[in-house]
Design a protein around this motif. Sequence first.
Motif, PDB file in Angstrom:
ATOM      1  N   SER A   1       2.026 -30.271 -32.055  1.00 45.19           N
ATOM      2  CA  SER A   1       3.245 -29.985 -31.312  1.00 45.19           C
ATOM      3  C   SER A   1       2.841 -29.196 -30.083  1.00 45.19           C
ATOM      4  N   VAL A   2       3.027 -29.782 -28.915  1.00 40.36           N
ATOM      5  CA  VAL A   2       2.599 -29.150 -27.662  1.00 40.36           C
ATOM      6  C   VAL A   2       3.800 -29.040 -26.739  1.00 40.36           C
TER       7      VAL A   2
ATOM      8  N   ARG B   1       9.429 -26.243 -32.070  1.00 38.89           N
ATOM      9  CA  ARG B   1       9.521 -27.695 -32.249  1.00 38.89           C
ATOM     10  C   ARG B   1       8.789 -28.169 -33.511  1.00 38.89           C
ATOM     11  N   ALA B   2       7.768 -27.440 -33.915  1.00 40.79           N
ATOM     12  CA  ALA B   2       7.007 -27.837 -35.106  1.00 40.79           C
ATOM     13  C   ALA B   2       7.733 -27.507 -36.405  1.00 40.79           C
TER      14      ALA B   2
ATOM     15  N   PRO C   1       2.448 -36.734 -33.395  1.00 42.11           N
ATOM     16  CA  PRO C   1       3.261 -35.764 -32.650  1.00 42.11           C
ATOM     17  C   PRO C   1       4.476 -35.353 -33.472  1.00 42.11           C
ATOM     18  N   VAL C   2       4.488 -34.112 -33.915  1.00 42.26           N
ATOM     19  CA  VAL C   2       5.454 -33.671 -34.928  1.00 42.26           C
ATOM     20  C   VAL C   2       6.626 -32.877 -34.352  1.00 42.26           C
ATOM     21  N   GLY C   3       6.757 -32.820 -33.057  1.00 38.37           N
ATOM     22  CA  GLY C   3       7.833 -32.028 -32.461  1.00 38.37           C
ATOM     23  C   GLY C   3       9.212 -32.516 -32.869  1.00 38.37           C
TER      24      GLY C   3
ATOM     25  N   THR D   1       4.492 -33.843 -26.228  1.00 30.92           N
ATOM     26  CA  THR D   1       3.187 -33.604 -26.837  1.00 30.92           C
ATOM     27  C   THR D   1       2.165 -34.591 -26.306  1.00 30.92           C
ATOM     28  N   LEU D   2       2.522 -35.856 -26.241  1.00 30.78           N
ATOM     29  CA  LEU D   2       1.575 -36.859 -25.735  1.00 30.78           C
ATOM     30  C   LEU D   2       1.262 -36.629 -24.260  1.00 30.78           C
ATOM     31  N   ARG D   3       2.276 -36.358 -23.468  1.00 30.95           N
ATOM     32  CA  ARG D   3       2.046 -36.160 -22.033  1.00 30.95           C
ATOM     33  C   ARG D   3       1.159 -34.949 -21.766  1.00 30.95           C
TER      34      ARG D   3
END
Length: 351
Positions: free
Chosen positions: A238-239, A249-250, A323-325, A342-344
């Motif tokens: 989660s970014v 978000r996580a 991506p777990v957000g 998260t991907l970006r």
Amino acid sequence: MTATTPALSVLDLVPVRTGQSSAGAVAATLSLARVADALGYRRYWLAEHHNMPAVGSTNPPVLISLVAGATDRIRVGSGGVMLPNHAPLVVAEQFALLEAAFPGRIDLGIGRAPGTDPVTSWALRHGAGGVDDDGVTHFADYVGNVIAMMDTAGVGIRVGGRTHELRATPAAGSVPEIWLLGSSDYSARLAASKGLPYVFAHHFSGNGTAEALELYRSEFVPSPTLAEPRTFLTLNASVAETAEEADRRALPQLLTMLRLRTGQPLAAQDTIEAAEATPVPEAHRALLDAMRERWVIGAPAQARAEVAGLAATYGVDEVMINPVGGAYADTDPATAPAREDTLRLLAESAR
């Protein structure tokens, strides 16, 4: 990618959150796949889980066809097909057709676990009558059958004293890339003995990864399709722009996993607001913190450094991100902006 930056891929369980239908979850997955494709991610894998209110990835071949049709270049595959649930010929036929439709872009990841509860396993395998463990007991044979049936030359099946030709599709020009997935020594040894690529489920437990990869690498036997061991690492991530926001978000997915690990009733994934309002029993807090510690949760620079560090630790040049957000209550049900973020934000390291 630079020499020190691992290639990035995506693992998607098609999460279903409160207030979101299956249609919305699939739409969000297609949007996420387009983002991954545009950002240069290497592959996009879809898991197989059944009868879980927070997971919409019940049928990888159907989802693979949707994702591959919605993208241009990214490899799309299963992470994985749980082979004990299916007849080998059915799997071979499905993935031979996918490869025919999207040549050079299809991965078949195969797992041995049922991916569900005993009642659903019964419904999947038999529908009526007793459940047996033949799919697990004969897993190695079934893997070999799938590979043989997808061969472009077909395979001979001996029935009634005669050899009959069997092809998964009438005129294959290529075959999918086949991977073995697992969370035990068994799958590592089997992949090594068959000369297949192998992935350990690091994102699920985080325990035993180094040992499984060492076993796979040390026992690997070269095959006609693979000369050297090939593997990658799977991570939950989660970014966000700030570490605090990434942690918020996580939390919904952390609580979903906590319920699963502690035998609580499962439900659709909480919104971020609902997750923050949910008390965590003191007896479960250590488990929650341990899971959080194994995930990559943070601001972009910190997260990218963690991903690169873990890739170096485990000696891999590719990392598959789950991506777990989670989402806020007012988020469009057909989107998953936190997962796309998260991907970006992780992909910036590849530019």
